[in-house]
Design an enzyme around this catalytic site. Sequence first.
Site, short mmCIF file in Angstrom:
data_model
loop_
_atom_site.label_atom_id
_atom_site.label_comp_id
_atom_site.label_asym_id
_atom_site.label_seq_id
_atom_site.Cartn_x
_atom_site.Cartn_y
_atom_site.Cartn_z
CG ASN A 1 -1.83 1.13 1.32
OD1 ASN A 1 -1.79 2.04 0.48
ND2 ASN A 1 -2.69 1.13 2.33
CG HIS B 1 -12.85 3.10 3.21
ND1 HIS B 1 -13.56 4.02 3.96
CD2 HIS B 1 -11.55 3.41 3.39
CE1 HIS B 1 -12.72 4.85 4.55
NE2 HIS B 1 -11.48 4.50 4.22
CG ASN C 1 -10.32 -0.76 18.79
OD1 ASN C 1 -10.10 -1.81 19.37
ND2 ASN C 1 -9.74 -0.44 17.65
NE ARG D 1 -6.43 1.15 0.11
CZ ARG D 1 -6.56 2.21 0.90
NH1 ARG D 1 -5.54 2.66 1.59
NH2 ARG D 1 -7.72 2.79 1.00
CG ASP E 1 -6.26 8.25 18.49
OD1 ASP E 1 -7.13 7.72 19.21
OD2 ASP E 1 -5.31 7.61 17.99
CD GLU F 1 -8.80 -1.43 3.97
OE1 GLU F 1 -8.56 -1.03 5.13
OE2 GLU F 1 -8.90 -0.68 3.00
NE ARG G 1 -9.96 12.26 3.47
CZ ARG G 1 -9.82 10.93 3.48
NH1 ARG G 1 -10.82 10.15 3.86
NH2 ARG G 1 -8.70 10.38 3.07
P1 AMP Z 1 -7.90 3.02 11.04
O1 AMP Z 1 -7.90 4.15 10.05
O2 AMP Z 1 -8.93 1.98 10.77
O3 AMP Z 1 -6.53 2.46 11.30
O4 AMP Z 1 -8.37 3.68 12.44
C1 AMP Z 1 -7.53 4.55 13.15
C2 AMP Z 1 -8.32 5.25 14.22
O5 AMP Z 1 -8.97 4.32 15.07
C3 AMP Z 1 -7.48 6.07 15.16
O6 AMP Z 1 -7.22 7.37 14.65
C4 AMP Z 1 -8.36 6.16 16.40
O7 AMP Z 1 -9.22 7.27 16.29
C5 AMP Z 1 -9.20 4.91 16.34
N1 AMP Z 1 -8.85 3.94 17.38
C6 AMP Z 1 -7.87 3.03 17.38
N2 AMP Z 1 -7.85 2.32 18.54
C7 AMP Z 1 -8.87 2.80 19.29
C8 AMP Z 1 -9.40 2.48 20.60
N3 AMP Z 1 -8.87 1.52 21.35
N4 AMP Z 1 -10.46 3.21 21.01
C9 AMP Z 1 -11.01 4.17 20.25
N5 AMP Z 1 -10.55 4.50 19.02
C10 AMP Z 1 -9.50 3.83 18.54
#
Ligand code: AMP
Length: 398
Positions: free
Chosen positions: A7, A181, A335, A92, A283, A385, A242
């Site tokens: 990727n 996605h 999560n 990807r 986050d 993915e 975004r």
């Molecule tokens: P992804 O783009 O699927 O890798 O998701 C990344 C995002 O998931 C991060 O920026 C967090 O906002 C969220 N994330 C990851 N771990 C946790 C967790 N344990 N609790 C809440 N949000 C999470």
Amino acid sequence: MKVLVINSGSSSIKYQLLDPDSGDVVASGVVQRIGEPVADGTPTIEHSSGGKTYEHDGVVLDHAAGLQLVFDLFAESGHDLAEEGLRAVGHRVVHGGEVFFEPTLITDAVVRTISDLSSLAPLHNPANVVGIESARKLLPEVPQVAVFDTAFFHHMPAAAKTYAIDTKIAAANGVRRYGFHGTSHEYVSGQVADFLERDRTDLNQIVLHLGNGASASAIRGGRAVDTTMGLTPLEGLVMGTRSGDLDPGIIFHLIRTADMNVDDVDALLNRQSGIKGLSGVNDFRELGRLIETGDAAATLAFEVYIHRLRRYIGAYLVELGRVDAITFTAGVGENDAKVRAAALAGLERYGIAVDEARNTAKSRTARYISPEGAEVAVLVVPTNEELAIARASARLVG
Ligand code: AMP
């Protein structure tokens, strides 16, 4: 026989070497800060294999140099790619435009077409092409496959794909809704069918891919009939950085009155908006901590996020008429129990409920979070993915 999945982003390359049948990951890693002239001491490459981590601290000049260093790390960790008997390299690729809607064996002509589609994904497709070209040079004997993020949505009905603007201008410029996605939505909806032990063609599903980027899809009988992202990944849900949907008039207003040019507004809406624009953090773990301290901006960010998400869940319930499963996936979806509970609160009259104990239980595998016997299955299903790309690549090369 293994598949190497790549990727390639504008300044990073993520990769995994995995067995497409078992899903076992042999090695994985990430190259970061490609093309940045000075390394700051933190590793530019982190490679994990057999429980060990290997690092590279030096400058990575370009994608080709980065991949060469990765190949050296593979050899150092005991998995020389030349001897591994690679079945395929799966790439990807973000935008397949109107042209690509299936995993595609990469040839010179395919690379040119992916490159020609760059106007639709100026940040992503050129980076994907660089990754493909580097991998082809380093592994000339191994078949290379492109798997497109837009492919799963290619067959959406015209009503869902069409923007209500002048038809000629839209057609001349490729302006329609493509969706992104797709690899995740397709993989997760397939996992849902397996989990429920149902044929995917019998199921109506809503999949909520909530990561840093976020999108929802409505899937009827295994086929996507709608999704929240459009010409670009900017449309739809509120995301980490975004904005998602907004009045397009805001763009003209900012350009006319706020001394911003097109690139400024592009950066604002893609990188300084969403949860980050509203709360200062992108986050959800940090957002949750801020909310607990009573931070008003963080609380509003959460409410705006949930409001948009519920709006689309409602839209897709109506669009599908009957919904068998609603599934949360990706970083936030897998999560964040608070997001899941808020997204579906108060929908019992539609057969939709979230069981608190199930929702807050810690688990990394596919599971129900709806109560026993609920009409609509509400699930958490981890996305993967890389595995989906590896399997699609292996299938294509036979
Ligand atoms: P992804 O783009 O699927 O890798 O998701 C990344 C995002 O998931 C991060 O920026 C967090 O906002 C969220 N994330 C990851 N771990 C946790 C967790 N344990 N609790 C809440 N949000 C999470």
